[in-house]
Design an enzyme around this catalytic site. Sequence first.
Site, PDB file in Angstrom:
ATOM      1  N   HIS A 103     -54.908  41.737 -20.245  1.00 61.69           N
ATOM      2  CA  HIS A 103     -55.703  40.641 -19.184  1.00 61.69           C
ATOM      3  C   HIS A 103     -57.562  41.179 -19.746  1.00 61.69           C
ATOM      4  CE1 HIS A 103     -58.441  40.824 -16.186  1.00 61.69           C
ATOM      5  NE2 HIS A 103     -57.485  40.160 -15.657  1.00 61.69           N
ATOM      6  N   GLU A 172     -56.816  32.386 -17.352  1.00 60.22           N
ATOM      7  CA  GLU A 172     -57.790  32.675 -16.851  1.00 60.22           C
ATOM      8  C   GLU A 172     -58.938  33.074 -17.342  1.00 60.22           C
ATOM      9  OE1 GLU A 172     -55.690  36.372 -13.900  1.00 60.22           O
ATOM     10  OE2 GLU A 172     -56.759  37.159 -15.390  1.00 60.22           O
TER      11      GLU A 172
HETATM   12  O1  LIG Z   1     -56.416  39.682 -11.942  1.00 58.09           O
HETATM   13  C1  LIG Z   1     -56.397  38.886 -11.868  1.00 58.09           C
HETATM   14  C2  LIG Z   1     -57.564  38.129 -12.141  1.00 58.09           C
HETATM   15  O2  LIG Z   1     -58.211  38.662 -13.246  1.00 58.09           O
HETATM   16  C3  LIG Z   1     -58.453  37.944 -10.965  1.00 58.09           C
HETATM   17  O3  LIG Z   1     -59.106  38.696 -10.101  1.00 58.09           O
HETATM   18  P1  LIG Z   1     -60.079  38.500  -9.327  1.00 58.09           P
HETATM   19  O4  LIG Z   1     -59.199  36.748  -8.775  1.00 58.09           O
HETATM   20  O5  LIG Z   1     -60.882  39.412  -9.065  1.00 58.09           O
HETATM   21  O6  LIG Z   1     -61.504  37.449 -10.462  1.00 58.09           O
END
Ligand SMILES: O=C[C@H](O)COP(=O)(O)O
Length: 254
Positions: A103, A172
């Site tokens: 991540h 992401e």
């Molecule tokens: O693990 C999930 C992602 O990092 C997205 O997080 P978020 O939807 O709070 O931006």
Amino acid sequence: MPSPPRRRIVGVSTKMYFSAARTKAYIAELLQHLSKSPKILDQIDIFVIPDHITLTSVIAQLEGSKVMTGAQDAFYEDSGAYTGEVSPCVLAEVGCRIVEVGHAERRRIFGEMDEDVAKKARSAARNGMIPLVCIGERTKGEVSIAVDECRTQVENVMAAVADDAEVILAYEPVWAIGAAEPAGAGYVVSVVKEIRALDCVQMREGVTRVLYGGSAGPGLFERLKEGVDGLFLGRFGHDPAQFYKTMQEIASAQ
Ligand SMILES: O=C[C@H](O)COP(=O)(O)O
């Protein structure tokens, strides 16, 4: 060789936002929603990734529901003198199904490099779990620049993970995580198309699904469905009703 069929999938990570009590209440409420339309779990895959402390109690709560539980990280060795680390072997032993690795927050705050992420993905798969590998460019810009940055991340992982193992890539864009809105749909679909076209993805025997994450929530999948296999939620899935709504949208999308 035709690529294997890919089932849609949606999940949420609670990151480090929840208390243990809130996690318990969240799962209970989620199960209540799911009991209204149990068929949803025949249509799509669903996962929840709580913190390490509550993981075993979440597994117990979800027992018999087909909702998969994942871990937010795991070390790349199975056992030994690694104080503070979490063993992938023990995660598998207690019923964890997915291991999230790489991540953006772990890369930025804890200095994880592509090589570490690849080793973690390999050991998750070696222990029979699905590595959910987060990839994404750091800066908002051109599609081609994003693809270049993701390519290195994906190639490292695919070179390390067994060819027949299932892998989930969570695309992401780092700049879209924790933001007010997700990245633009056209942009995401273009980047994901290029990621799928990479030789190291195309030539794999195992299924590779690609999710979008980064301020994802209800209302988004319809715009991304031609490119992604599902969504990976953070904040906008922390209300069980919103997570359930997102699931319904994904399950009903044509
Ligand atoms: O693990 C999930 C992602 O990092 C997205 O997080 P978020 O939807 O709070 O931006």
